[in-house]
Motif scaffolding. Structure first.
Motif, PDB file in Angstrom:
ATOM      1  N   PHE A 171       0.851  -1.192   0.000  1.00  0.00           N
ATOM      2  CA  PHE A 171       0.000   0.000   0.000  1.00  0.00           C
ATOM      3  C   PHE A 171       0.884   1.239   0.000  1.00  0.00           C
ATOM      4  O   PHE A 171       1.860   1.319   0.742  1.00  0.00           O
ATOM      5  N   LEU A 187      -3.179   3.281  -1.278  1.00  0.00           N
ATOM      6  CA  LEU A 187      -3.498   2.629  -2.551  1.00  0.00           C
ATOM      7  C   LEU A 187      -2.675   1.366  -2.763  1.00  0.00           C
ATOM      8  O   LEU A 187      -1.448   1.398  -2.675  1.00  0.00           O
ATOM      9  N   ASP A 188      -3.366   0.275  -3.046  1.00  0.00           N
ATOM     10  CA  ASP A 188      -2.725  -0.931  -3.567  1.00  0.00           C
ATOM     11  C   ASP A 188      -2.910  -0.870  -5.076  1.00  0.00           C
ATOM     12  O   ASP A 188      -3.987  -1.187  -5.594  1.00  0.00           O
ATOM     13  N   ARG A 189      -1.864  -0.414  -5.787  1.00  0.00           N
ATOM     14  CA  ARG A 189      -1.989  -0.202  -7.239  1.00  0.00           C
ATOM     15  C   ARG A 189      -2.250  -1.498  -7.979  1.00  0.00           C
ATOM     16  O   ARG A 189      -3.005  -1.540  -8.951  1.00  0.00           O
ATOM     17  N   LEU A 194      -8.345   1.138  -3.060  1.00  0.00           N
ATOM     18  CA  LEU A 194      -8.069   2.442  -2.454  1.00  0.00           C
ATOM     19  C   LEU A 194      -8.765   2.544  -1.097  1.00  0.00           C
ATOM     20  O   LEU A 194      -9.967   2.319  -0.988  1.00  0.00           O
ATOM     21  N   SER A 196      -9.912   5.279   0.974  1.00  0.00           N
ATOM     22  CA  SER A 196     -10.082   6.700   0.634  1.00  0.00           C
ATOM     23  C   SER A 196     -10.209   7.593   1.870  1.00  0.00           C
ATOM     24  O   SER A 196     -10.335   8.798   1.740  1.00  0.00           O
ATOM     25  N   LEU A 224      -7.393  11.841  -7.353  1.00  0.00           N
ATOM     26  CA  LEU A 224      -8.106  10.571  -7.129  1.00  0.00           C
ATOM     27  C   LEU A 224      -8.949  10.200  -8.354  1.00  0.00           C
ATOM     28  O   LEU A 224      -9.053   9.024  -8.708  1.00  0.00           O
ATOM     29  N   LEU A 227      -7.017   8.372 -10.829  1.00  0.00           N
ATOM     30  CA  LEU A 227      -6.773   6.968 -10.463  1.00  0.00           C
ATOM     31  C   LEU A 227      -8.001   6.089 -10.721  1.00  0.00           C
ATOM     32  O   LEU A 227      -7.880   4.870 -10.861  1.00  0.00           O
ATOM     33  N   LEU A 231      -9.270   1.554 -10.539  1.00  0.00           N
ATOM     34  CA  LEU A 231      -9.699   1.073  -9.220  1.00  0.00           C
ATOM     35  C   LEU A 231     -10.781  -0.004  -9.319  1.00  0.00           C
ATOM     36  O   LEU A 231     -11.692   0.086 -10.143  1.00  0.00           O
ATOM     37  N   VAL A 234     -13.133   0.784  -3.559  1.00  0.00           N
ATOM     38  CA  VAL A 234     -12.844   1.979  -2.763  1.00  0.00           C
ATOM     39  C   VAL A 234     -13.481   1.787  -1.391  1.00  0.00           C
ATOM     40  O   VAL A 234     -14.706   1.605  -1.283  1.00  0.00           O
TER      41      VAL A 234
END
Ligand SMILES: [Zn+2]
Ligand SMILES: [Zn+2]
Length: 293
Positions: A171, A187-189, A194, A196, A224, A227, A231, A234
């Motif tokens: 993260f 964030l875990d890409r 996410l 938030s 955000l 991104l 995602l 969230v």
């Protein structure tokens, strides 16, 4: 530790959540698992409906926020995982740092760190625990007058951009000022997950405090919204364990209108409210947009 099985009609009286895991024997926390390795630790008997999140990897766990401090969250965390736990605060508002004193090491954005020892945290907690804001009793043996948020100390100062490697998943802290100067989201890409925090959640966004910066908030929502296409989940800190990704873009567009000088729908002594489809934005009563945006 003794974790009670959930009984319908118990702690919250709200609808059963499919991801429900357990309620605690003090009848204060409820734990759900809204996505893989993500545990939401809710405090549903208070109207802020705040969540702290425990994120687990194969080697470590990350606790994002420590709740209101009304009951012992470390006991709940130990009931979920035996992994070593790192604690990070999304920001220093009272409902996110209340249980910090139950942990040794605390990471927080540098802009929030000094607030962890602010005696106003206890005042805010006691004020917030007025009977009309509670949906049920405080835990056994706990009284409103005796509630406190003891001072805690940041052991790691963050600036955004740091990564927390939990083993098999990472993260990243992203600085998203606006609601608070040092607000972080996580964030875990790889998984498109996410956390938030207080940047976006389904409900009125709090941008009415003196410390809030509407231009910064809009810039954070822009970041955000960029991104959003990547995602999958969230998880916000208030009102729900999961919110639609599309709401981020709607909130960004709405914040842009507010900053551009949109007329509020309601003006009170305390704050003015802009209502949109399914959410709102609170601003200070005198706010009429910002030319610098
Ligand atoms: Zn907050
Ligand atoms: Zn909050």
């Amino acid at each position: 530790m003794h974790i009670l099985e959930w009984q319908a009609g118990g702690a919250t009286g709200s609808a059963m959540d499919e991801s429900f895991i357990f309620a605690d024997d003090q009848n204060w926390f409820v734990v759900t698992q809204p996505s893989e390795g993500v545990y939401a630790i809710r405090e549903p008997l208070h109207d802020e409906d705040v969540r702290s999140y425990l994120l687990t990897g194969s080697e470590k766990a990350l606790l994002v926020d420590t709740g209101m401090g009304v009951s012992d969250i470390s006991r709940i965390v130990k009931g979920i995982t035996r992994l070593p736990v790192m604690v990070v605060n999304s920001h220093a508002h009272w409902d996110h740092v209340g249980g910090n004193c139950q942990f040794g090491d605390i990471a927080i954005h540098a802009a929030e760190a000094t607030r962890l020892s602010d005696p106003d945290l206890t005042t805010a907690l006691r004020n917030a625990c007025a009977p009309e804001r509670l949906y049920g009793p405080l835990p056994p043996g706990v009284t409103r007058e005796a509630l406190s948020i003891p001072p805690s100390r940041a052991t790691t100062l963050l600036h955004g951009g740091e990564s927390f490697d939990l083993g098999g998943r990472t993260f990243e802290a992203i600085h998203t000022p606006g609601h608070a100067a040092g607000l972080l989201v996580f964030l875990d890409r790889q998984a498109g997950v996410l956390l938030s925090t207080d940047a976006v959640y389904p409900g009125p966004l709090y941008a009415q405090f003196e410390e809030c910066d509407l231009n910064a908030y809009l810039a954070s929502l822009n970041a955000l919204a960029k991104l959003a296409p990547a995602l999958n989940h969230v998880h916000p800190s208030h009102n729900a364990d999961e919110m639609p990704v599309s709401l981020i873009v709607q909130m960004r567009d709405s914040m842009a209108e507010v900053v551009a000088g949109r007329r509020p729908d309601e003006v009170g002594d305390d704050h003015a409210t802009h209502w949109f489809d399914g959410f709102g934005i609170y601003v200070t009563s005198g706010y009429r947009g910002s030319r610098t945006a």
